[in-house]
Design a protein around this motif. Structure first.
Motif, PDB file in Angstrom:
ATOM      1  N   LEU A   1      13.186 -20.039 -41.481  1.00 41.82           N
ATOM      2  CA  LEU A   1      11.631 -19.980 -42.425  1.00 41.82           C
ATOM      3  C   LEU A   1      10.534 -19.752 -41.218  1.00 41.82           C
ATOM      4  CD1 LEU A   1      12.882 -21.760 -44.971  1.00 41.82           C
ATOM      5  CD2 LEU A   1      13.161 -19.257 -45.356  1.00 41.82           C
ATOM      6  N   ARG A   2       9.995 -19.209 -42.333  1.00 42.20           N
ATOM      7  CA  ARG A   2       8.531 -19.338 -40.263  1.00 42.20           C
ATOM      8  C   ARG A   2       7.017 -19.804 -41.857  1.00 42.20           C
ATOM      9  NH1 ARG A   2       4.614 -15.056 -38.281  1.00 42.20           N
ATOM     10  NH2 ARG A   2       3.280 -15.971 -39.690  1.00 42.20           N
ATOM     11  N   ALA A   3       6.036 -19.508 -41.307  1.00 47.10           N
ATOM     12  CA  ALA A   3       4.701 -19.653 -41.656  1.00 47.10           C
ATOM     13  C   ALA A   3       3.758 -20.136 -40.773  1.00 47.10           C
ATOM     14  CB  ALA A   3       4.834 -20.989 -43.531  1.00 47.10           C
TER      15      ALA A   3
ATOM     16  N   TRP B   1      -1.981 -22.999 -38.501  1.00 41.25           N
ATOM     17  CA  TRP B   1      -3.089 -22.980 -38.434  1.00 41.25           C
ATOM     18  C   TRP B   1      -3.296 -21.705 -37.624  1.00 41.25           C
ATOM     19  CZ3 TRP B   1       0.103 -27.179 -36.324  1.00 41.25           C
ATOM     20  CH2 TRP B   1       0.074 -27.805 -36.528  1.00 41.25           C
ATOM     21  N   LYS B   2      -4.003 -20.663 -38.035  1.00 40.86           N
ATOM     22  CA  LYS B   2      -4.877 -19.319 -37.912  1.00 40.86           C
ATOM     23  C   LYS B   2      -5.411 -18.880 -37.068  1.00 40.86           C
ATOM     24  CE  LYS B   2      -1.862 -16.932 -39.954  1.00 40.86           C
ATOM     25  NZ  LYS B   2      -0.324 -16.567 -39.309  1.00 40.86           N
ATOM     26  N   PRO B   3      -4.815 -17.867 -35.597  1.00 40.46           N
ATOM     27  CA  PRO B   3      -6.441 -17.674 -34.813  1.00 40.46           C
ATOM     28  C   PRO B   3      -6.681 -16.512 -35.627  1.00 40.46           C
ATOM     29  CG  PRO B   3      -3.551 -16.971 -34.618  1.00 40.46           C
ATOM     30  CD  PRO B   3      -3.402 -17.871 -36.219  1.00 40.46           C
TER      31      PRO B   3
ATOM     32  N   LEU C   1      10.270 -10.747 -39.594  1.00 40.76           N
ATOM     33  CA  LEU C   1       9.353 -10.627 -41.096  1.00 40.76           C
ATOM     34  C   LEU C   1       8.572 -11.141 -42.043  1.00 40.76           C
ATOM     35  CD1 LEU C   1      12.519  -8.228 -41.707  1.00 40.76           C
ATOM     36  CD2 LEU C   1      10.148  -6.990 -41.173  1.00 40.76           C
ATOM     37  N   GLU C   2       7.293 -10.803 -42.001  1.00 40.98           N
ATOM     38  CA  GLU C   2       6.166 -11.457 -43.057  1.00 40.98           C
ATOM     39  C   GLU C   2       6.983 -11.439 -44.583  1.00 40.98           C
ATOM     40  OE1 GLU C   2       2.942 -13.327 -39.898  1.00 40.98           O
ATOM     41  OE2 GLU C   2       2.460 -11.197 -42.094  1.00 40.98           O
ATOM     42  N   SER C   3       6.915 -12.243 -45.176  1.00 39.24           N
ATOM     43  CA  SER C   3       7.188 -11.983 -46.634  1.00 39.24           C
ATOM     44  C   SER C   3       6.443 -13.216 -47.835  1.00 39.24           C
ATOM     45  CB  SER C   3       9.000 -12.284 -47.018  1.00 39.24           C
ATOM     46  OG  SER C   3       9.105 -13.797 -46.644  1.00 39.24           O
TER      47      SER C   3
ATOM     48  N   SER D   1      -3.893 -13.872 -45.471  1.00 38.77           N
ATOM     49  CA  SER D   1      -4.394 -13.161 -44.551  1.00 38.77           C
ATOM     50  C   SER D   1      -2.675 -11.714 -44.608  1.00 38.77           C
ATOM     51  CB  SER D   1      -3.606 -13.779 -43.745  1.00 38.77           C
ATOM     52  OG  SER D   1      -2.448 -14.372 -43.355  1.00 38.77           O
ATOM     53  N   ASP D   2      -3.614 -11.150 -43.993  1.00 45.44           N
ATOM     54  CA  ASP D   2      -2.091  -9.766 -43.713  1.00 45.44           C
ATOM     55  C   ASP D   2      -1.597 -10.010 -44.828  1.00 45.44           C
ATOM     56  OD1 ASP D   2      -2.444 -10.128 -40.512  1.00 45.44           O
ATOM     57  OD2 ASP D   2      -1.319 -10.924 -40.196  1.00 45.44           O
ATOM     58  N   LYS D   3      -2.456  -8.829 -45.568  1.00 40.92           N
ATOM     59  CA  LYS D   3      -2.045  -8.590 -47.099  1.00 40.92           C
ATOM     60  C   LYS D   3      -0.998  -7.622 -47.038  1.00 40.92           C
ATOM     61  CE  LYS D   3      -5.755  -8.215 -50.030  1.00 40.92           C
ATOM     62  NZ  LYS D   3      -6.428  -8.177 -51.441  1.00 40.92           N
ATOM     63  N   LYS D   4      -1.544  -6.263 -46.066  1.00 35.01           N
ATOM     64  CA  LYS D   4      -0.609  -4.940 -46.222  1.00 35.01           C
ATOM     65  C   LYS D   4      -0.151  -5.130 -45.682  1.00 35.01           C
ATOM     66  CE  LYS D   4      -4.910  -2.408 -45.765  1.00 35.01           C
ATOM     67  NZ  LYS D   4      -5.302  -2.742 -45.002  1.00 35.01           N
ATOM     68  N   GLN D   5       0.947  -6.385 -45.207  1.00 34.57           N
ATOM     69  CA  GLN D   5       2.184  -6.477 -44.314  1.00 34.57           C
ATOM     70  C   GLN D   5       3.182  -6.846 -44.873  1.00 34.57           C
ATOM     71  OE1 GLN D   5       0.009  -6.931 -41.035  1.00 34.57           O
ATOM     72  NE2 GLN D   5       1.142  -9.012 -40.457  1.00 34.57           N
ATOM     73  N   GLN D   6       2.891  -8.203 -45.981  1.00 35.43           N
ATOM     74  CA  GLN D   6       3.998  -9.066 -46.207  1.00 35.43           C
ATOM     75  C   GLN D   6       4.693  -8.185 -47.717  1.00 35.43           C
ATOM     76  OE1 GLN D   6       2.879 -13.623 -45.964  1.00 35.43           O
ATOM     77  NE2 GLN D   6       1.022 -12.877 -46.667  1.00 35.43           N
TER      78      GLN D   6
ATOM     79  N   SER E   1       5.957  -6.167 -38.576  1.00 39.60           N
ATOM     80  CA  SER E   1       4.958  -6.542 -39.574  1.00 39.60           C
ATOM     81  C   SER E   1       3.529  -7.106 -38.791  1.00 39.60           C
ATOM     82  CB  SER E   1       5.436  -8.454 -40.085  1.00 39.60           C
ATOM     83  OG  SER E   1       6.625  -8.443 -40.666  1.00 39.60           O
ATOM     84  N   HIS E   2       3.547  -7.317 -37.867  1.00 41.23           N
ATOM     85  CA  HIS E   2       2.385  -7.813 -36.598  1.00 41.23           C
ATOM     86  C   HIS E   2       2.336  -6.185 -35.694  1.00 41.23           C
ATOM     87  CE1 HIS E   2       2.042 -11.552 -38.400  1.00 41.23           C
ATOM     88  NE2 HIS E   2       0.741 -11.399 -38.070  1.00 41.23           N
ATOM     89  N   ILE E   3       3.312  -5.278 -35.383  1.00 40.40           N
ATOM     90  CA  ILE E   3       3.128  -3.909 -35.051  1.00 40.40           C
ATOM     91  C   ILE E   3       2.768  -3.585 -35.882  1.00 40.40           C
ATOM     92  CG2 ILE E   3       4.563  -2.444 -34.078  1.00 40.40           C
ATOM     93  CD1 ILE E   3       6.624  -3.654 -32.976  1.00 40.40           C
TER      94      ILE E   3
ATOM     95  N   PRO F   1       6.074 -16.651 -45.543  1.00 42.23           N
ATOM     96  CA  PRO F   1       4.143 -16.480 -45.337  1.00 42.23           C
ATOM     97  C   PRO F   1       3.809 -15.826 -43.930  1.00 42.23           C
ATOM     98  CG  PRO F   1       4.407 -18.287 -46.634  1.00 42.23           C
ATOM     99  CD  PRO F   1       5.770 -17.632 -46.169  1.00 42.23           C
ATOM    100  N   CYS F   2       3.358 -15.315 -43.891  1.00 44.33           N
ATOM    101  CA  CYS F   2       1.742 -15.311 -41.971  1.00 44.33           C
ATOM    102  C   CYS F   2       1.015 -16.451 -42.715  1.00 44.33           C
ATOM    103  CB  CYS F   2       0.933 -14.337 -42.614  1.00 44.33           C
ATOM    104  SG  CYS F   2      -0.087 -14.123 -41.527  1.00 44.33           S
ATOM    105  N   SER F   3       0.771 -17.289 -43.717  1.00 39.05           N
ATOM    106  CA  SER F   3       0.679 -18.543 -43.850  1.00 39.05           C
ATOM    107  C   SER F   3       0.379 -19.164 -44.673  1.00 39.05           C
ATOM    108  CB  SER F   3      -0.885 -18.117 -44.098  1.00 39.05           C
ATOM    109  OG  SER F   3      -1.616 -17.472 -43.315  1.00 39.05           O
TER     110      SER F   3
HETATM  111 MN    MN Z   1      -0.007 -13.063 -39.971  1.00 40.81          MN
END
Ligand code: MN
Ligand code: PEP
Length: 369
Positions: free
Chosen positions: A45-47, A50-52, A224-226, A235-240, A198-200, A20-22
Protein backbone atom coordinates in the motif's frame (compact mmCIF):
# COMPACT_ATOMS: atom_id res chain seq x y z
CA UNK A 1 27.25 -2.44 -4.28
CA UNK A 2 25.97 -4.99 -1.78
CA UNK A 3 22.29 -5.47 -2.61
CA UNK A 4 19.83 -7.79 -0.84
CA UNK A 5 16.64 -8.95 -2.50
CA UNK A 6 13.39 -7.54 -1.14
CA UNK A 7 11.20 -10.52 -0.14
CA UNK A 8 8.07 -9.60 -2.04
CA UNK A 9 10.03 -9.26 -5.32
CA UNK A 10 11.29 -12.82 -4.93
CA UNK A 11 7.73 -14.13 -4.70
CA UNK A 12 5.72 -12.20 -7.25
CA UNK A 13 6.00 -10.48 -10.60
CA UNK A 14 4.83 -7.81 -11.18
CA UNK A 15 4.71 -6.44 -7.65
CA UNK A 16 1.77 -4.02 -7.41
CA UNK A 17 2.03 -0.93 -5.21
CA UNK A 18 -1.16 1.08 -4.91
CA UNK A 19 -3.05 3.53 -2.75
CA UNK A 20 -3.89 7.21 -2.86
CA UNK A 21 -1.55 9.96 -3.97
CA UNK A 22 -2.18 11.54 -0.55
CA UNK A 23 -3.71 10.33 2.68
CA UNK A 24 -6.51 12.88 3.11
CA UNK A 25 -8.51 11.47 6.01
CA UNK A 26 -8.54 8.24 7.97
CA UNK A 27 -11.80 7.27 6.28
CA UNK A 28 -10.52 7.93 2.74
CA UNK A 29 -7.26 6.06 3.35
CA UNK A 30 -8.85 3.03 5.01
CA UNK A 31 -11.69 2.68 2.54
CA UNK A 32 -9.29 2.94 -0.43
CA UNK A 33 -6.77 0.51 1.01
CA UNK A 34 -9.38 -2.01 2.10
CA UNK A 35 -11.08 -1.96 -1.30
CA UNK A 36 -7.86 -2.42 -3.28
CA UNK A 37 -6.63 -5.11 -0.89
CA UNK A 38 -9.87 -7.02 -1.45
CA UNK A 39 -8.99 -7.47 -5.12
CA UNK A 40 -6.17 -9.73 -3.94
CA UNK A 41 -3.93 -8.14 -6.58
CA UNK A 42 -2.14 -5.47 -4.56
CA UNK A 43 1.08 -6.27 -2.67
CA UNK A 44 2.11 -2.98 -1.07
CA UNK A 45 0.00 0.00 0.00
CA UNK A 46 1.13 3.57 -0.61
CA UNK A 47 0.08 7.05 0.54
CA UNK A 48 1.86 10.38 0.70
CA UNK A 49 1.48 12.28 3.96
CA UNK A 50 4.13 14.94 3.37
CA UNK A 51 3.41 16.17 -0.13
CA UNK A 52 6.06 18.05 -2.08
CA UNK A 53 3.93 20.54 -4.01
CA UNK A 54 5.29 22.89 -6.62
CA UNK A 55 3.27 25.86 -5.30
CA UNK A 56 2.75 26.53 -1.56
CA UNK A 57 -1.01 26.96 -1.47
CA UNK A 58 -1.84 23.44 -2.58
CA UNK A 59 -2.66 20.59 -0.19
CA UNK A 60 0.65 19.71 1.45
CA UNK A 61 -0.39 16.52 3.20
CA UNK A 62 -1.80 15.63 6.60
CA UNK A 63 1.61 15.12 8.22
CA UNK A 64 2.67 12.59 10.84
CA UNK A 65 -0.86 11.73 12.02
CA UNK A 66 -1.31 9.99 8.65
CA UNK A 67 1.29 7.41 9.73
CA UNK A 68 -1.15 6.06 12.31
CA UNK A 69 -3.80 5.69 9.61
CA UNK A 70 -1.30 3.81 7.46
CA UNK A 71 -0.62 1.41 10.33
CA UNK A 72 -4.37 0.85 10.67
CA UNK A 73 -4.52 0.16 6.93
CA UNK A 74 -1.76 -2.42 7.38
CA UNK A 75 -3.56 -4.05 10.31
CA UNK A 76 -6.87 -4.17 8.43
CA UNK A 77 -5.43 -5.57 5.20
CA UNK A 78 -2.30 -7.48 6.18
CA UNK A 79 -0.37 -5.60 3.49
CA UNK A 80 2.90 -3.71 4.02
CA UNK A 81 2.70 0.07 3.81
CA UNK A 82 4.94 2.67 2.16
CA UNK A 83 5.34 6.41 2.49
CA UNK A 84 7.41 9.18 0.90
CA UNK A 85 10.18 10.72 3.00
CA UNK A 86 12.07 13.86 2.10
CA UNK A 87 14.09 14.81 5.18
CA UNK A 88 15.59 13.58 8.47
CA UNK A 89 12.43 14.20 10.44
CA UNK A 90 10.20 12.26 8.00
CA UNK A 91 12.53 9.25 8.26
CA UNK A 92 12.56 9.51 12.04
CA UNK A 93 8.74 9.66 12.27
CA UNK A 94 8.18 6.89 9.72
CA UNK A 95 10.65 4.51 11.37
CA UNK A 96 9.22 5.26 14.79
CA UNK A 97 5.85 4.05 13.54
CA UNK A 98 7.49 1.05 11.85
CA UNK A 99 6.39 1.87 8.34
CA UNK A 100 7.53 -1.02 6.13
CA UNK A 101 8.88 0.80 3.07
CA UNK A 102 10.09 4.35 2.49
CA UNK A 103 10.28 5.99 -0.90
CA UNK A 104 12.24 9.01 -2.04
CA UNK A 105 10.34 11.27 -4.45
CA UNK A 106 11.54 12.79 -7.69
CA UNK A 107 11.90 16.26 -6.16
CA UNK A 108 14.21 14.83 -3.50
CA UNK A 109 16.37 12.50 -5.61
CA UNK A 110 17.34 15.61 -7.53
CA UNK A 111 19.04 17.09 -4.46
CA UNK A 112 22.17 15.31 -3.13
CA UNK A 113 21.99 17.26 0.18
CA UNK A 114 18.51 15.90 0.89
CA UNK A 115 19.42 12.38 -0.21
CA UNK A 116 22.49 12.46 2.05
CA UNK A 117 20.36 13.69 4.96
CA UNK A 118 17.98 10.76 4.43
CA UNK A 119 20.88 8.30 4.09
CA UNK A 120 22.37 9.61 7.36
CA UNK A 121 19.00 9.24 9.10
CA UNK A 122 18.78 5.64 7.88
CA UNK A 123 22.27 4.56 9.00
CA UNK A 124 22.20 1.41 11.11
CA UNK A 125 18.64 0.47 10.10
CA UNK A 126 17.50 -2.36 7.87
CA UNK A 127 15.05 -0.15 5.96
CA UNK A 128 13.69 -0.92 2.51
CA UNK A 129 13.92 2.16 0.30
CA UNK A 130 12.43 2.82 -3.15
CA UNK A 131 14.16 5.59 -5.07
CA UNK A 132 12.28 7.50 -7.76
CA UNK A 133 14.16 8.94 -10.70
CA UNK A 134 15.05 12.64 -10.38
CA UNK A 135 12.75 15.12 -12.14
CA UNK A 136 15.39 15.85 -14.77
CA UNK A 137 16.87 13.23 -17.06
CA UNK A 138 20.14 12.80 -15.14
CA UNK A 139 21.05 9.19 -14.46
CA UNK A 140 24.05 10.19 -12.36
CA UNK A 141 21.73 11.78 -9.78
CA UNK A 142 19.59 8.64 -9.67
CA UNK A 143 22.70 6.47 -9.41
CA UNK A 144 24.18 8.83 -6.81
CA UNK A 145 21.09 8.50 -4.63
CA UNK A 146 21.34 4.69 -4.69
CA UNK A 147 25.04 4.93 -3.87
CA UNK A 148 24.51 7.32 -0.96
CA UNK A 149 21.89 5.00 0.56
CA UNK A 150 24.01 1.94 -0.04
CA UNK A 151 27.03 3.57 1.58
CA UNK A 152 24.85 4.18 4.63
CA UNK A 153 24.27 0.41 4.77
CA UNK A 154 20.88 0.28 3.01
CA UNK A 155 20.88 -2.86 0.89
CA UNK A 156 17.17 -3.39 0.21
CA UNK A 157 16.75 -0.93 -2.63
CA UNK A 158 14.30 -0.58 -5.49
CA UNK A 159 14.11 1.98 -8.32
CA UNK A 160 10.92 3.71 -9.44
CA UNK A 161 10.69 5.10 -12.95
CA UNK A 162 8.18 8.00 -12.87
CA UNK A 163 9.20 9.83 -16.03
CA UNK A 164 11.10 13.08 -16.58
CA UNK A 165 10.02 16.69 -16.88
CA UNK A 166 10.25 17.99 -20.43
CA UNK A 167 9.88 21.17 -22.41
CA UNK A 168 7.12 21.54 -24.94
CA UNK A 169 3.94 19.64 -25.53
CA UNK A 170 3.54 15.97 -24.74
CA UNK A 171 0.71 13.58 -24.06
CA UNK A 172 2.55 12.69 -20.88
CA UNK A 173 2.82 14.64 -17.66
CA UNK A 174 6.39 13.34 -17.41
CA UNK A 175 8.11 11.93 -20.50
CA UNK A 176 8.93 8.22 -19.90
CA UNK A 177 12.28 8.22 -21.77
CA UNK A 178 12.26 4.41 -21.45
CA UNK A 179 15.87 4.10 -22.55
CA UNK A 180 17.01 5.79 -19.34
CA UNK A 181 15.18 3.31 -17.14
CA UNK A 182 16.56 0.47 -19.25
CA UNK A 183 20.08 1.86 -18.75
CA UNK A 184 19.51 1.87 -14.97
CA UNK A 185 18.36 -1.75 -15.16
CA UNK A 186 21.60 -2.50 -16.99
CA UNK A 187 23.69 -0.67 -14.40
CA UNK A 188 21.96 -2.31 -11.43
CA UNK A 189 20.61 -5.70 -12.53
CA UNK A 190 20.05 -6.78 -8.92
CA UNK A 191 17.85 -3.80 -8.02
CA UNK A 192 14.22 -4.20 -9.06
CA UNK A 193 12.64 -1.52 -11.25
CA UNK A 194 9.05 -0.44 -10.66
CA UNK A 195 7.21 1.79 -13.11
CA UNK A 196 4.90 4.56 -11.89
CA UNK A 197 2.49 5.08 -14.80
CA UNK A 198 0.37 7.48 -12.72
CA UNK A 199 3.04 10.18 -12.57
CA UNK A 200 4.28 9.43 -16.10
CA UNK A 201 0.88 9.85 -17.71
CA UNK A 202 -0.90 12.28 -15.39
CA UNK A 203 -4.08 10.83 -16.84
CA UNK A 204 -6.00 7.67 -16.04
CA UNK A 205 -6.77 6.97 -19.72
CA UNK A 206 -3.14 6.18 -20.46
CA UNK A 207 -2.40 3.99 -17.45
CA UNK A 208 -3.18 0.70 -19.17
CA UNK A 209 -0.84 1.14 -22.12
CA UNK A 210 2.05 2.55 -20.08
CA UNK A 211 1.71 -0.24 -17.50
CA UNK A 212 1.82 -2.82 -20.28
CA UNK A 213 4.82 -1.14 -21.88
CA UNK A 214 6.68 -1.30 -18.57
CA UNK A 215 5.93 -5.01 -18.15
CA UNK A 216 7.10 -5.66 -21.70
CA UNK A 217 10.38 -3.94 -20.83
CA UNK A 218 10.71 -6.48 -18.03
CA UNK A 219 9.99 -4.13 -15.13
CA UNK A 220 9.49 -5.93 -11.84
CA UNK A 221 6.52 -3.91 -10.59
CA UNK A 222 4.01 -1.10 -10.97
CA UNK A 223 3.01 1.76 -8.70
CA UNK A 224 -0.50 2.96 -9.51
CA UNK A 225 -2.36 5.64 -7.57
CA UNK A 226 -5.89 4.76 -6.49
CA UNK A 227 -8.56 6.68 -4.59
CA UNK A 228 -11.98 5.69 -3.31
CA UNK A 229 -13.39 8.76 -5.11
CA UNK A 230 -10.82 10.32 -7.46
CA UNK A 231 -13.16 13.18 -8.43
CA UNK A 232 -12.74 14.78 -5.01
CA UNK A 233 -9.04 13.92 -4.51
CA UNK A 234 -6.96 16.72 -3.02
CA UNK A 235 -3.97 15.96 -5.26
CA UNK A 236 -3.38 14.30 -8.65
CA UNK A 237 -7.08 13.83 -9.26
CA UNK A 238 -6.85 13.13 -13.01
CA UNK A 239 -4.48 10.21 -12.65
CA UNK A 240 -6.03 8.36 -9.71
CA UNK A 241 -8.36 5.44 -10.33
CA UNK A 242 -11.12 3.85 -8.29
CA UNK A 243 -10.40 0.42 -6.77
CA UNK A 244 -12.66 -1.13 -9.45
CA UNK A 245 -10.78 0.61 -12.27
CA UNK A 246 -7.48 -0.48 -10.74
CA UNK A 247 -8.66 -4.07 -10.73
CA UNK A 248 -9.69 -3.79 -14.37
CA UNK A 249 -6.26 -2.46 -15.36
CA UNK A 250 -4.51 -5.23 -13.46
CA UNK A 251 -6.78 -7.89 -14.97
CA UNK A 252 -6.06 -6.74 -18.50
CA UNK A 253 -2.27 -6.77 -18.11
CA UNK A 254 -0.42 -9.45 -20.00
CA UNK A 255 2.56 -10.72 -18.08
CA UNK A 256 5.18 -12.07 -20.46
CA UNK A 257 8.29 -13.96 -19.41
CA UNK A 258 11.78 -12.57 -20.01
CA UNK A 259 12.89 -15.99 -21.23
CA UNK A 260 11.20 -19.33 -21.84
CA UNK A 261 12.86 -22.70 -22.42
CA UNK A 262 11.53 -23.01 -25.97
CA UNK A 263 14.07 -24.13 -28.56
CA UNK A 264 12.13 -22.92 -31.59
CA UNK A 265 11.41 -19.50 -30.11
CA UNK A 266 15.03 -19.07 -29.06
CA UNK A 267 16.40 -19.93 -32.49
CA UNK A 268 13.89 -17.62 -34.18
CA UNK A 269 14.88 -14.80 -31.84
CA UNK A 270 18.55 -15.55 -32.39
CA UNK A 271 18.10 -15.23 -36.16
CA UNK A 272 16.19 -11.97 -35.90
CA UNK A 273 18.75 -10.56 -33.49
CA UNK A 274 21.53 -11.39 -35.93
CA UNK A 275 19.66 -9.40 -38.58
CA UNK A 276 19.38 -6.48 -36.18
CA UNK A 277 23.12 -6.65 -35.40
CA UNK A 278 24.01 -6.57 -39.10
CA UNK A 279 21.70 -3.61 -39.74
CA UNK A 280 23.09 -1.78 -36.69
CA UNK A 281 26.61 -2.31 -38.02
CA UNK A 282 25.64 -0.90 -41.42
CA UNK A 283 23.91 2.07 -39.82
CA UNK A 284 27.01 2.88 -37.79
CA UNK A 285 29.30 2.64 -40.80
CA UNK A 286 27.02 4.98 -42.75
CA UNK A 287 26.86 7.42 -39.85
CA UNK A 288 30.67 7.38 -39.66
CA UNK A 289 30.86 8.16 -43.38
CA UNK A 290 28.33 10.92 -42.97
CA UNK A 291 30.50 12.53 -40.31
CA UNK A 292 33.54 12.44 -42.59
CA UNK A 293 31.54 14.28 -45.24
CA UNK A 294 30.48 16.76 -42.56
CA UNK A 295 34.15 17.30 -41.71
CA UNK A 296 34.87 18.14 -45.34
CA UNK A 297 31.96 20.56 -45.30
CA UNK A 298 33.57 22.09 -42.22
CA UNK A 299 36.82 22.57 -44.12
CA UNK A 300 35.06 24.16 -47.10
CA UNK A 301 33.21 26.50 -44.74
CA UNK A 302 36.49 27.32 -42.98
CA UNK A 303 38.21 28.23 -46.24
CA UNK A 304 35.34 30.47 -47.24
CA UNK A 305 34.81 31.87 -43.75
CA UNK A 306 31.14 30.84 -43.32
CA UNK A 307 29.36 29.73 -40.15
CA UNK A 308 28.74 26.09 -39.27
CA UNK A 309 25.00 26.49 -38.70
CA UNK A 310 23.00 27.24 -41.81
CA UNK A 311 19.46 27.57 -40.49
CA UNK A 312 17.71 27.35 -43.85
CA UNK A 313 19.55 24.16 -44.86
CA UNK A 314 18.76 22.61 -41.46
CA UNK A 315 15.05 23.35 -41.91
CA UNK A 316 15.11 21.76 -45.37
CA UNK A 317 16.77 18.64 -43.99
CA UNK A 318 14.16 18.30 -41.23
CA UNK A 319 11.30 18.69 -43.65
CA UNK A 320 12.62 16.24 -46.22
CA UNK A 321 13.78 13.66 -43.71
CA UNK A 322 10.58 13.61 -41.67
CA UNK A 323 8.64 13.02 -44.90
CA UNK A 324 11.00 10.23 -45.94
CA UNK A 325 10.97 8.82 -42.44
CA UNK A 326 7.20 8.57 -42.48
CA UNK A 327 7.39 6.58 -45.70
CA UNK A 328 9.68 4.15 -43.86
CA UNK A 329 7.22 3.83 -40.97
CA UNK A 330 9.27 6.07 -38.66
CA UNK A 331 7.37 8.51 -36.49
CA UNK A 332 7.92 12.24 -36.85
CA UNK A 333 8.84 12.38 -33.17
CA UNK A 334 11.60 9.81 -33.67
CA UNK A 335 12.84 11.51 -36.86
CA UNK A 336 13.21 14.82 -35.10
CA UNK A 337 15.06 13.28 -32.16
CA UNK A 338 17.28 11.32 -34.57
CA UNK A 339 18.02 14.33 -36.77
CA UNK A 340 18.84 16.53 -33.81
CA UNK A 341 21.31 13.95 -32.49
CA UNK A 342 22.96 13.48 -35.91
CA UNK A 343 23.03 17.23 -36.49
CA UNK A 344 24.67 17.89 -33.12
CA UNK A 345 27.32 15.23 -33.76
CA UNK A 346 27.92 16.73 -37.19
CA UNK A 347 28.32 20.22 -35.71
CA UNK A 348 30.79 18.85 -33.16
CA UNK A 349 32.86 17.24 -35.93
CA UNK A 350 32.78 20.45 -37.98
CA UNK A 351 33.68 22.51 -34.97
CA UNK A 352 36.71 20.39 -34.24
CA UNK A 353 37.92 20.39 -37.83
CA UNK A 354 37.40 24.13 -38.31
CA UNK A 355 39.60 24.82 -35.33
CA UNK A 356 42.33 22.36 -36.35
CA UNK A 357 45.17 22.45 -38.86
CA UNK A 358 43.41 19.95 -41.16
CA UNK A 359 43.26 20.78 -44.89
CA UNK A 360 40.51 19.91 -47.35
CA UNK A 361 41.00 16.60 -49.10
CA UNK A 362 38.03 15.69 -51.26
CA UNK A 363 39.37 12.22 -51.98
CA UNK A 364 38.93 11.27 -48.38
CA UNK A 365 35.32 10.13 -48.71
CA UNK A 366 36.04 8.21 -51.94
CA UNK A 367 38.83 6.32 -50.17
CA UNK A 368 36.46 5.41 -47.34
CA UNK A 369 33.62 4.29 -49.58
MN1 MN B 1 0.73 11.75 -6.83
C1 PEP C 1 3.99 10.60 -5.40
O1 PEP C 1 4.33 9.43 -5.63
O2 PEP C 1 2.94 10.91 -4.85
C2 PEP C 1 4.87 11.70 -5.86
C3 PEP C 1 4.86 12.89 -5.29
O3 PEP C 1 5.56 11.36 -6.92
P1 PEP C 1 6.85 11.99 -7.66
O4 PEP C 1 7.91 12.11 -6.61
O5 PEP C 1 7.12 10.96 -8.68
O6 PEP C 1 6.42 13.30 -8.23
Amino acid sequence: MKIEAIDIFKKKRPVIVSGPCSAESEEQLLSTCEAIAKTGKVDILRAGIWKPRTRPNNFEGVGAKGLEWLIKARNNTGLPVSVEVANFNHVFEALKQQIDILWIGARTTVNPFSVQEIADALKGTNATVFVKNPINADLELWTGALERLNKAGITKLCMIHRGFAQHGKSVYRNEPKWQLAVEMKRRFPEIPMVCDPSHITGSRDLLQEVSQQALDLDFEGLMLESHINPEVALSDKKQQVTPAALEEILDKLIVRQPAVPDQELNSQLEMLRQQIDIIDDDLLKLLGERMKVAENIGLVKKEKGVTILQTKRWEEIIEKATENGELQGLSKKFMIRYLKAVHQESIDHQNEIMNSEAKLNLNMTEGEA
